[in-house]
Write a protein that holds these residues in place. Structure first.
Motif, PDB file in Angstrom:
ATOM      1  N   ALA A 157     -64.041   7.752 -10.084  1.00  0.00           N
ATOM      2  CA  ALA A 157     -63.293   6.704  -9.387  1.00  0.00           C
ATOM      3  C   ALA A 157     -61.883   7.169  -9.042  1.00  0.00           C
ATOM      4  O   ALA A 157     -61.383   6.922  -7.935  1.00  0.00           O
ATOM      5  N   VAL A 158     -61.227   7.849  -9.966  1.00  0.00           N
ATOM      6  CA  VAL A 158     -59.867   8.328  -9.704  1.00  0.00           C
ATOM      7  C   VAL A 158     -59.886   9.477  -8.700  1.00  0.00           C
ATOM      8  O   VAL A 158     -58.969   9.592  -7.871  1.00  0.00           O
ATOM      9  N   THR A 159     -60.906  10.338  -8.744  1.00  0.00           N
ATOM     10  CA  THR A 159     -61.007  11.421  -7.767  1.00  0.00           C
ATOM     11  C   THR A 159     -61.094  10.870  -6.353  1.00  0.00           C
ATOM     12  O   THR A 159     -60.400  11.336  -5.435  1.00  0.00           O
ATOM     13  N   THR A 160     -61.919   9.850  -6.180  1.00  0.00           N
ATOM     14  CA  THR A 160     -62.032   9.211  -4.864  1.00  0.00           C
ATOM     15  C   THR A 160     -60.722   8.538  -4.474  1.00  0.00           C
ATOM     16  O   THR A 160     -60.273   8.635  -3.326  1.00  0.00           O
ATOM     17  N   ALA A 161     -60.090   7.873  -5.427  1.00  0.00           N
ATOM     18  CA  ALA A 161     -58.817   7.207  -5.156  1.00  0.00           C
ATOM     19  C   ALA A 161     -57.735   8.227  -4.808  1.00  0.00           C
ATOM     20  O   ALA A 161     -56.842   7.952  -3.988  1.00  0.00           O
ATOM     21  N   THR A 162     -57.791   9.415  -5.415  1.00  0.00           N
ATOM     22  CA  THR A 162     -56.804  10.452  -5.131  1.00  0.00           C
ATOM     23  C   THR A 162     -56.937  10.968  -3.707  1.00  0.00           C
ATOM     24  O   THR A 162     -55.934  11.260  -3.032  1.00  0.00           O
ATOM     25  N   GLN A 163     -58.151  11.067  -3.218  1.00  0.00           N
ATOM     26  CA  GLN A 163     -58.348  11.461  -1.823  1.00  0.00           C
ATOM     27  C   GLN A 163     -57.702  10.444  -0.884  1.00  0.00           C
ATOM     28  O   GLN A 163     -57.022  10.816   0.089  1.00  0.00           O
ATOM     29  N   ARG A 164     -57.882   9.170  -1.188  1.00  0.00           N
ATOM     30  CA  ARG A 164     -57.248   8.123  -0.372  1.00  0.00           C
ATOM     31  C   ARG A 164     -55.723   8.202  -0.483  1.00  0.00           C
ATOM     32  O   ARG A 164     -54.999   7.993   0.495  1.00  0.00           O
ATOM     33  N   ALA A 165     -55.233   8.504  -1.686  1.00  0.00           N
ATOM     34  CA  ALA A 165     -53.791   8.579  -1.894  1.00  0.00           C
ATOM     35  C   ALA A 165     -53.175   9.717  -1.081  1.00  0.00           C
ATOM     36  O   ALA A 165     -52.065   9.571  -0.530  1.00  0.00           O
ATOM     37  N   HIS A 166     -53.839  10.865  -1.013  1.00  0.00           N
ATOM     38  CA  HIS A 166     -53.338  11.971  -0.191  1.00  0.00           C
ATOM     39  C   HIS A 166     -53.254  11.556   1.277  1.00  0.00           C
ATOM     40  O   HIS A 166     -52.267  11.868   1.970  1.00  0.00           O
ATOM     41  N   GLU A 167     -54.281  10.866   1.756  1.00  0.00           N
ATOM     42  CA  GLU A 167     -54.265  10.404   3.146  1.00  0.00           C
ATOM     43  C   GLU A 167     -53.135   9.406   3.369  1.00  0.00           C
ATOM     44  O   GLU A 167     -52.439   9.453   4.397  1.00  0.00           O
ATOM     45  N   ARG A 168     -52.946   8.522   2.432  1.00  0.00           N
ATOM     46  CA  ARG A 168     -51.865   7.532   2.525  1.00  0.00           C
ATOM     47  C   ARG A 168     -50.501   8.214   2.524  1.00  0.00           C
ATOM     48  O   ARG A 168     -49.615   7.858   3.293  1.00  0.00           O
ATOM     49  N   ARG A 169     -50.349   9.219   1.678  1.00  0.00           N
ATOM     50  CA  ARG A 169     -49.082   9.957   1.625  1.00  0.00           C
ATOM     51  C   ARG A 169     -48.824  10.679   2.945  1.00  0.00           C
ATOM     52  O   ARG A 169     -47.691  10.711   3.440  1.00  0.00           O
ATOM     53  N   ASP A 170     -49.847  11.306   3.522  1.00  0.00           N
ATOM     54  CA  ASP A 170     -49.690  12.010   4.798  1.00  0.00           C
ATOM     55  C   ASP A 170     -49.249  11.054   5.895  1.00  0.00           C
ATOM     56  O   ASP A 170     -48.390  11.389   6.723  1.00  0.00           O
ATOM     57  N   THR A 171     -49.840   9.867   5.903  1.00  0.00           N
ATOM     58  CA  THR A 171     -49.463   8.862   6.900  1.00  0.00           C
ATOM     59  C   THR A 171     -48.013   8.437   6.713  1.00  0.00           C
ATOM     60  O   THR A 171     -47.254   8.301   7.681  1.00  0.00           O
ATOM     61  N   LEU A 172     -47.629   8.228   5.455  1.00  0.00           N
ATOM     62  CA  LEU A 172     -46.256   7.826   5.147  1.00  0.00           C
ATOM     63  C   LEU A 172     -45.271   8.918   5.545  1.00  0.00           C
ATOM     64  O   LEU A 172     -44.205   8.635   6.123  1.00  0.00           O
ATOM     65  N   PHE A 173     -45.612  10.163   5.283  1.00  0.00           N
ATOM     66  CA  PHE A 173     -44.734  11.277   5.626  1.00  0.00           C
ATOM     67  C   PHE A 173     -44.569  11.398   7.137  1.00  0.00           C
ATOM     68  O   PHE A 173     -43.458  11.655   7.634  1.00  0.00           O
ATOM     69  N   ALA A 174     -45.652  11.203   7.856  1.00  0.00           N
ATOM     70  CA  ALA A 174     -45.589  11.291   9.315  1.00  0.00           C
ATOM     71  C   ALA A 174     -44.679  10.210   9.899  1.00  0.00           C
ATOM     72  O   ALA A 174     -43.974  10.444  10.891  1.00  0.00           O
ATOM     73  N   ALA A 175     -44.663   9.057   9.259  1.00  0.00           N
ATOM     74  CA  ALA A 175     -43.867   7.945   9.776  1.00  0.00           C
ATOM     75  C   ALA A 175     -42.403   8.014   9.346  1.00  0.00           C
ATOM     76  O   ALA A 175     -41.498   7.697  10.137  1.00  0.00           O
TER      77      ALA A 175
END
Length: 321
Positions: A157-175
């Motif tokens: 569950a945390v591994t899957t959540a970590t993948q989402r977190a990386h995507e969320r961080r990338d989006t935040l960094f881009a903005a």
């Protein structure tokens, strides 16, 4: 000793250092294999003497835990090293099968040949330690297991959540670039501290989000500065160290080591640093804390470092591990 280290000691050598009548430091090492004795003695003596000097100790007790044929040669070699270094060896003991034997006392009224029995669980010392909130796990392996990575469905569950977190961080960094990531990290830290102060825990997504943000050294510095010596912060970093994706365990494990160190839980600090270095063998802060622990440097020595960063010029990539 079990309550100083947090676990019942076996197959080990313990060096306890004293400043006048006060116990000021203690260190433990596994007994070496026979072919490792010379190098082990050199390393252990050097490390132990450095620890004793750093705390101003002038005397020590050497305690070997294990059978006589294993402990006695080690104690016989170690004792002269301390004497030559100007450290008074108050006693040298062997602990075997619930009895202790002195190598320096030959008074049968005090130290009989067949040893002195003792109770490491039901003694007055043990009771007082438990009342004071100290614990002693069955062995060091149990202490290591207390912060070992979760397995099975919880890990998935945390591994899957970590993948989402990386995507969320990338989006935040881009903005908002890095400043936005740092602001999000500080916000997540405040929320996590408040959650555990209220005896609650983070969700899998919150653990994953915080672990990804902690990869930025500015966020980890903020966590360092807010890391207090209290039970809720200890619970926070223990929980995250267990649940985090193992590849991202270095920052929370280092923070757990720091708070354990500051609260006198040196053995927990040591195994937390092991977790950190397993996750990232090149983590500079983990190496710094590891060195300090081995040398017996008091945690207050690092309090002057307001921002114990890895490198201000070259911050670690948030994509690493």
């Amino acid at each position: 000793m079990p309550y100083l280290f947090g676990f019942h000691v076996d197959h080990s050598v313990v060096i306890a250092g004293y400043t006048e009548s006060m116990l000021t430091a203690a260190t433990r090492a596994d007994l070496p294999k026979r072919d490792e004795v010379p190098s082990w003695v050199d390393a252990t003596t050097s490390q132990s003497l450095a620890m004793l000097r750093n705390v101003g100790a002038t005397a020590a007790t050497i305690i070997g835990y294990g059978p006589a044929d294993t402990v006695t040669p080690i104690v016989d070699i170690l004792t002269p090293h301390f004497d030559q270094a100007g450290i008074t060896v108050r006693d040298a003991l062997r602990v075997t099968d619930g009895r202790y034997y002195s190598y320096l006392c030959d008074d049968p009224a005090c130290c009989p040949v067949d040893g002195v029995p003792f109770d490491a669980v039901g003694s007055v010392v043990a009771v007082n330690a438990i009342v004071a909130g100290q614990m002693a796990l069955p062995d060091r392996a149990a202490l290591v297991a207390s912060i070992a990575p979760t397995t099975g469905a919880a890990r998935d569950a945390v591994t899957t959540a970590t993948q989402r977190a990386h995507e969320r961080r990338d989006t935040l960094f881009a903005a908002g670039r890095r400043a936005a990531v740092i602001r999000a990290g500080k916000k997540a830290l405040r929320a996590a501290v408040a959650r555990y102060a209220d005896d609650r825990v983070l969700t899998d997504d919150e653990v994953a989000w915080l672990s990804v943000l902690l990869l930025d050294y500015k966020v980890r510095d903020a966590a360092w500065r807010t890391n207090d010596a209290n039970s809720s912060d200890l619970a926070l970093w223990t929980d995250i160290t267990r649940r985090v994706d193992p590849a991202l365990a270095a920052p929370p494990a280092v923070l757990l080591a720091v708070i354990a160190w500051r609260t006198g839980l040196g053995a927990l600090a040591s195994v937390a640093i092991d977790r950190a270095l397993d996750a990232d063998p090149n983590d500079p802060l983990a190496h710094l804390i590891d060195h300090a622990l081995r040398a017996g440097i008091p945690p207050a020595a690092l309090d002057s470092q307001a921002t114990p960063t890895t490198s201000a010029e070259n911050p670690p990539s948030t994509d690493q591990k």
